[in-house]
Write an enzyme that holds these catalytic residues in place. Sequence first.
Site, PDB file in Angstrom:
ATOM      1  N   GLU A   1      34.880  49.570  43.118  1.00 21.84           N
ATOM      2  CA  GLU A   1      35.592  48.986  42.226  1.00 21.84           C
ATOM      3  C   GLU A   1      36.697  49.992  41.343  1.00 21.84           C
ATOM      4  O   GLU A   1      37.557  49.840  41.125  1.00 21.84           O
ATOM      5  CB  GLU A   1      35.137  47.854  41.618  1.00 21.84           C
ATOM      6  CG  GLU A   1      34.482  46.686  42.404  1.00 21.84           C
ATOM      7  CD  GLU A   1      33.916  45.424  41.364  1.00 21.84           C
ATOM      8  OE1 GLU A   1      34.225  44.388  41.035  1.00 21.84           O
ATOM      9  OE2 GLU A   1      32.687  45.999  41.255  1.00 21.84           O
TER      10      GLU A   1
ATOM     11  N   LYS B   1      39.837  38.011  38.029  1.00 20.45           N
ATOM     12  CA  LYS B   1      39.445  38.859  39.042  1.00 20.45           C
ATOM     13  C   LYS B   1      39.708  38.304  40.267  1.00 20.45           C
ATOM     14  O   LYS B   1      38.828  37.676  40.755  1.00 20.45           O
ATOM     15  CB  LYS B   1      38.085  39.633  38.914  1.00 20.45           C
ATOM     16  CG  LYS B   1      38.007  40.699  39.730  1.00 20.45           C
ATOM     17  CD  LYS B   1      36.565  41.432  39.325  1.00 20.45           C
ATOM     18  CE  LYS B   1      36.314  42.862  39.777  1.00 20.45           C
ATOM     19  NZ  LYS B   1      34.994  43.264  39.497  1.00 20.45           N
TER      20      LYS B   1
END
Length: 130
Positions: free
Chosen positions: A21, A99
């Site tokens: 990420e 997200k």
Amino acid sequence: MDRMVLKRIVFYGYHGVYPEENRLGQKYFVDLDLRLDLSRAALSDNVNDTVNYAEIHAVVKEIVEGPPVKLIETLTEKIASAVLGTYTSIIEAKVSVTKPNPPFDITFDGVTVELRRKRNQSGNIVPVED
């Protein structure tokens, strides 16, 4: 109290618990619901009598596209604190960060964290109690 709402602002950030990420990054969606008195600006038609939402966008962009954090809870808190800390005319802020593509095998529209913060009578930024 009046409201200024900025909906689904898109940024690209590198936040997350997992190394991929932080390396690959992804889009984040930010919503702001700000409570403030807009009566003076409504009458004057002068941007100096309101909170300039282009400036708010720049504040949020610096946070979301800035140094990574692990949790979107932390990211959301940073945004709420920065907006309330920068603009004293804003009494309360509801900040949502979504997200949309967490890095695990699940099919959904993403995960959203929503925080409500306000300025108390002492000027400190505190959670809003329902």
